[in-house]
Scaffold this motif. Structure first.
Motif, PDB file in Angstrom:
ATOM      1  N   ILE A 114       0.832  -1.201   0.000  1.00 47.67           N
ATOM      2  CA  ILE A 114       0.000   0.000   0.000  1.00 47.67           C
ATOM      3  C   ILE A 114       0.864   1.248   0.000  1.00 47.67           C
ATOM      4  N   LEU A 115       1.966   1.212   0.727  1.00 44.33           N
ATOM      5  CA  LEU A 115       2.813   2.393   0.832  1.00 44.33           C
ATOM      6  C   LEU A 115       3.465   2.734  -0.500  1.00 44.33           C
ATOM      7  N   ASP A 116       3.948   1.728  -1.240  1.00 45.12           N
ATOM      8  CA  ASP A 116       4.604   1.962  -2.532  1.00 45.12           C
ATOM      9  C   ASP A 116       3.640   1.887  -3.702  1.00 45.12           C
ATOM     10  N   MET A 117       2.398   1.466  -3.453  1.00 45.39           N
ATOM     11  CA  MET A 117       1.385   1.328  -4.498  1.00 45.39           C
ATOM     12  C   MET A 117       1.901   0.452  -5.641  1.00 45.39           C
ATOM     13  N   GLU A 118       2.267  -0.760  -5.301  1.00 50.07           N
ATOM     14  CA  GLU A 118       2.709  -1.734  -6.271  1.00 50.07           C
ATOM     15  C   GLU A 118       2.394  -3.131  -5.749  1.00 50.07           C
ATOM     16  N   TYR A 119       2.473  -4.107  -6.623  1.00 52.43           N
ATOM     17  CA  TYR A 119       2.225  -5.490  -6.247  1.00 52.43           C
ATOM     18  C   TYR A 119       3.197  -6.388  -7.006  1.00 52.43           C
ATOM     19  N   THR A 120       3.383  -7.594  -6.493  1.00 53.74           N
ATOM     20  CA  THR A 120       4.307  -8.567  -7.069  1.00 53.74           C
ATOM     21  C   THR A 120       3.516  -9.735  -7.632  1.00 53.74           C
ATOM     22  N   ILE A 121       3.891 -10.182  -8.818  1.00 51.65           N
ATOM     23  CA  ILE A 121       3.222 -11.301  -9.463  1.00 51.65           C
ATOM     24  C   ILE A 121       4.261 -12.183 -10.136  1.00 51.65           C
ATOM     25  N   ASP A 122       4.099 -13.485  -9.976  1.00 51.43           N
ATOM     26  CA  ASP A 122       4.972 -14.492 -10.598  1.00 51.43           C
ATOM     27  C   ASP A 122       4.144 -15.226 -11.648  1.00 51.43           C
ATOM     28  N   ILE A 123       4.550 -15.132 -12.921  1.00 49.84           N
ATOM     29  CA  ILE A 123       3.753 -15.672 -14.017  1.00 49.84           C
ATOM     30  C   ILE A 123       4.619 -16.536 -14.918  1.00 49.84           C
ATOM     31  N   THR A 124       3.942 -17.395 -15.669  1.00 52.70           N
ATOM     32  CA  THR A 124       4.523 -18.092 -16.814  1.00 52.70           C
ATOM     33  C   THR A 124       3.821 -17.546 -18.051  1.00 52.70           C
ATOM     34  N   PHE A 125       4.583 -16.942 -18.926  1.00 55.17           N
ATOM     35  CA  PHE A 125       4.049 -16.181 -20.050  1.00 55.17           C
ATOM     36  C   PHE A 125       4.198 -17.017 -21.320  1.00 55.17           C
ATOM     37  N   TYR A 126       3.070 -17.259 -22.012  1.00 58.93           N
ATOM     38  CA  TYR A 126       3.047 -18.056 -23.242  1.00 58.93           C
ATOM     39  C   TYR A 126       2.718 -17.145 -24.428  1.00 58.93           C
ATOM     40  N   GLN A 127       3.515 -17.273 -25.498  1.00 60.84           N
ATOM     41  CA  GLN A 127       3.265 -16.553 -26.742  1.00 60.84           C
ATOM     42  C   GLN A 127       3.362 -17.546 -27.911  1.00 60.84           C
ATOM     43  N   THR A 128       2.386 -17.478 -28.796  1.00 59.50           N
ATOM     44  CA  THR A 128       2.318 -18.406 -29.931  1.00 59.50           C
ATOM     45  C   THR A 128       2.147 -17.612 -31.208  1.00 59.50           C
ATOM     46  N   TRP A 129       2.887 -17.982 -32.252  1.00 59.97           N
ATOM     47  CA  TRP A 129       2.771 -17.363 -33.568  1.00 59.97           C
ATOM     48  C   TRP A 129       3.215 -18.383 -34.619  1.00 59.97           C
ATOM     49  N   TYR A 130       3.031 -18.033 -35.885  1.00 60.06           N
ATOM     50  CA  TYR A 130       3.400 -18.911 -37.011  1.00 60.06           C
ATOM     51  C   TYR A 130       4.552 -18.278 -37.775  1.00 60.06           C
ATOM     52  N   ASP A 131       5.523 -19.116 -38.073  1.00 59.82           N
ATOM     53  CA  ASP A 131       6.691 -18.687 -38.862  1.00 59.82           C
ATOM     54  C   ASP A 131       6.885 -19.705 -39.977  1.00 59.82           C
ATOM     55  N   GLU A 132       6.592 -19.335 -41.222  1.00 67.55           N
ATOM     56  CA  GLU A 132       6.664 -20.256 -42.355  1.00 67.55           C
ATOM     57  C   GLU A 132       8.082 -20.738 -42.629  1.00 67.55           C
ATOM     58  N   ARG A 133       9.045 -19.995 -42.185  1.00 67.85           N
ATOM     59  CA  ARG A 133      10.433 -20.389 -42.438  1.00 67.85           C
ATOM     60  C   ARG A 133      10.843 -21.602 -41.605  1.00 67.85           C
ATOM     61  N   LEU A 134      10.048 -21.957 -40.595  1.00 68.46           N
ATOM     62  CA  LEU A 134      10.387 -23.072 -39.706  1.00 68.46           C
ATOM     63  C   LEU A 134       9.615 -24.346 -40.028  1.00 68.46           C
ATOM     64  N   ARG A 135       8.931 -24.389 -41.149  1.00 69.74           N
ATOM     65  CA  ARG A 135       8.227 -25.605 -41.535  1.00 69.74           C
ATOM     66  C   ARG A 135       9.218 -26.683 -41.965  1.00 69.74           C
ATOM     67  N   TYR A 136       8.870 -27.935 -41.720  1.00 71.58           N
ATOM     68  CA  TYR A 136       9.753 -29.048 -42.086  1.00 71.58           C
ATOM     69  C   TYR A 136       8.906 -30.296 -42.302  1.00 71.58           C
ATOM     70  N   ASN A 137       9.495 -31.268 -42.948  1.00 78.91           N
ATOM     71  CA  ASN A 137       8.883 -32.577 -43.179  1.00 78.91           C
ATOM     72  C   ASN A 137       9.697 -33.629 -42.437  1.00 78.91           C
ATOM     73  N   GLY A 138       9.012 -34.510 -41.795  1.00 72.18           N
ATOM     74  CA  GLY A 138       9.701 -35.562 -41.059  1.00 72.18           C
ATOM     75  C   GLY A 138       8.746 -36.247 -40.106  1.00 72.18           C
ATOM     76  N   SER A 139       9.291 -37.212 -39.389  1.00 68.47           N
ATOM     77  CA  SER A 139       8.474 -37.976 -38.446  1.00 68.47           C
ATOM     78  C   SER A 139       8.332 -37.288 -37.100  1.00 68.47           C
ATOM     79  N   PHE A 140       9.035 -36.197 -36.866  1.00 67.79           N
ATOM     80  CA  PHE A 140       8.955 -35.479 -35.603  1.00 67.79           C
ATOM     81  C   PHE A 140       7.781 -34.490 -35.644  1.00 67.79           C
ATOM     82  N   GLU A 141       6.958 -34.528 -34.622  1.00 68.89           N
ATOM     83  CA  GLU A 141       5.852 -33.573 -34.550  1.00 68.89           C
ATOM     84  C   GLU A 141       6.306 -32.190 -34.107  1.00 68.89           C
TER      85      GLU A 141
END
Length: 499
Positions: A114-141
């Motif tokens: 309350i004195l400093d008017m701030e709070y602490t948070i511990d998060i795990t941040f997920y970001q997802t996007w598509y990059d066509e340059r990383l496409r590949y063919n193979g048996s690995f998913e």
């Protein structure tokens, strides 16, 4: 002839012995591996090198290639997609904006300062996007790259706009990961602890509730390059973890999306609001209960005699000083805001009640001893003027008046129950006229609506006015103070709890 056959026989016997010793371990070594060993990379300790025929070494080479064939294939795929990859350029540059899907997992929330008017948070941040340059063919998913290889790929430059301090965890390795899928989908995960600012509006303190924001956006890419969106607003809240809200209760979460204009361009800003409400129990026992009890203790002076000036004065001063200490203590761990809170208003009213209880005794003491002598002192009555003859008559000196002395102990009850007329000695009345003869200022205004008994008995102008007995102020205070404080509390809590 015997000398010739004997060496031949010995050489044949040694040759057969050596062949049997080599063939035994070779056959036994190929019965060990099973079908599950082809899927797990688990190399075995190698036997000492021996000279084997070419046709015997060939099966071992084929078997080793089958067991370790996926590792060279994975290495080949990663090398093929990363050799010509430029991590400095975002996907779809010059064609379309990159859409980044965001998801959060809250590990720990709090504490809230309350004195400093701030709070602490511990998060795990997920970001997802598509990059066509990383496409590949193979048996690995998918491929998983740890924190050391994240720098080889392009990742969004997301930053938290209202953060004051940010810590990225790196024990035992950097807590970040990249997962690459066959279709070019990229999942970037990072764990961090953030000290974020939260503007607390404390007007309703301690019945207040707040929404602490967590705002983030791209630092350098405007909305024409990067677009953020929620993954159907899926926010994982791990309430089973050790949350450190202490004085607050978590009531929910909400989100908002907006576009702000800056000198560098228009940026999309995503904001999460963590809603909390204050727990009332702690503040009630630390502030409200002591303030109310101190106010009630100050009323004890109304049951003490008027002659007990040291006791009543000490009690009143102690109550006022206690309320001053409580008011200071309530602001000890409080931000220096320019407005008063609900708790400040309550403590201020309690302070006024304690101060009025002290002033009541001062007024009673002044009015009582201004009209009559203190109790236990001689009372002067029946003045007698001693004139010496044959001196000529002269105006008697008021100071030379002599009054009879009577003990006032017998008439103590009469002064408190009946309407006393004040000092009956005419000399005293001549020297100190009563207030009825010289009203002025505030007293003149008061006398228009009320009459102070006993100085106003038998007058015709007092018709319809309020009669107040001076010596019964304690009796009035015993009723007025508690009733007024009770109605104040009813009104106060109705207003505060319904806002």
């Amino acid at each position: 002839a015997l000398n010739i056959l004997l060496p031949v026989t010995l050489s044949s016997f040694i040759c057969l012995f050596l062949c049997s010793s080599i063939e035994g371990p070779y056959v036994g070594s190929w019965k060990g591996p099973t079908a599950s060993a082809e899927d797990v990379y688990d190399p075995k300790p190698q036997a000492p090198e021996t000279e084997l025929p070419t046709e015997e070494i060939q099966p071992t080479t084929v078997e080793t290639y089958d067991r370790l064939g996926k590792l060279p294939a994975a290495t080949h795929i990663l090398d093929s997609i990363l050799n010509n990859y430029d991590y400095k350029l975002r996907p779809g540059i010059g064609e379309r904006p990159t859409v980044v899907t965001v998801e959060l997992s809250v590990n720990t929330l709090g504490p809230i300062s309350i004195l400093d008017m701030e709070y602490t948070i511990d998060i795990t941040f997920y970001q997802t996007w598509y990059d066509e340059r990383l496409r590949y063919n193979g048996s690995f998913e998918s491929f998983v790259l740890n924190g050391n290889l994240v720098s080889l790929l392009w990742v969004p430059d997301t930053f938290f706009r209202n953060s004051k301090r940010t810590q990225e965890h790196s024990i035992t390795m950097p807590n970040q990961m990249v997962r690459i899928y066959k279709d070019g989908k990229v999942l970037y995960t990072i764990r961090m602890t953030i000290d974020a600012g939260c503007s607390l509006h404390m007007v309703k303190f301690p019945m207040d509730s707040h929404s602490c924001p967590l705002s983030f956006s791209s630092f350098s890419y405007p909305v024409s390059d990067i677009i953020y969106k929620w993954d159907n607003f899926t926010l994982e809240i791990n309430e089973n973890n050790s949350w450190k809200l202490f004085q607050f209760d978590f009531t929910g979460v909400s989100n908002s999306t907006e576009t702000i204009a800056t000198l560098a361009g228009d940026f999309m800003v995503m904001t999460l609001f963590f809603n909390v409400s204050r727990r009332f129990g702690f503040v009630a026992f630390q502030n409200y209960v002591p303030s109310s009890v101190t106010t009630m203790i100050s009323w004890i002076s109304f049951w003490l005699k008027k002659d007990s000036a040291p006791a009543r004065t000490s009690l009143g001063i102690t109550s006022v000083l206690t309320m001053t200490t409580l008011g200071t203590f309530s602001r000890k761990n409080f931000p220096r805001v320019s407005y008063i809170t609900a708790l400040d208003f309550y403590i201020a009213i309690c302070f006024v009640f304690c101060f009025c209880a002290l002033m009541e005794f001062a007024v009673l003491n002044f009015l009582t001893y201004n009209r009559t002598h203190p109790r236990g002192s001689p009372k002067l009555r029946h003045p007698r003027i001693h004139v010496r003859a044959p001196t000529p008559p002269r105006i008697p000196d008021p100071e030379s008046f002599v009054c009879d002395i009577e003990d006032s102990e017998e008439e103590e009850e009469e002064e408190s129950d009946e309407e006393d007329e004040g000092p009956s000695c005419p000399a005293r009345q001549a020297v100190r006229p009563s207030r009825a003869s010289s009203p002025g200022g505030c007293c003149r205004w008061c006398r228009r609506y009320c009459c102070m008994v006993p100085g106003c008995d038998g007058s015709s102008w007092q018709q319809g006015r309020l009669f107040i007995h001076v010596y019964r102020l304690d009796n009035y205070s015993r009723v007025i103070f508690p009733v007024t404080f009770f109605f104040f509390n009813v009104l106060y809590w109705l207003v505060c709890l319904n806002l």
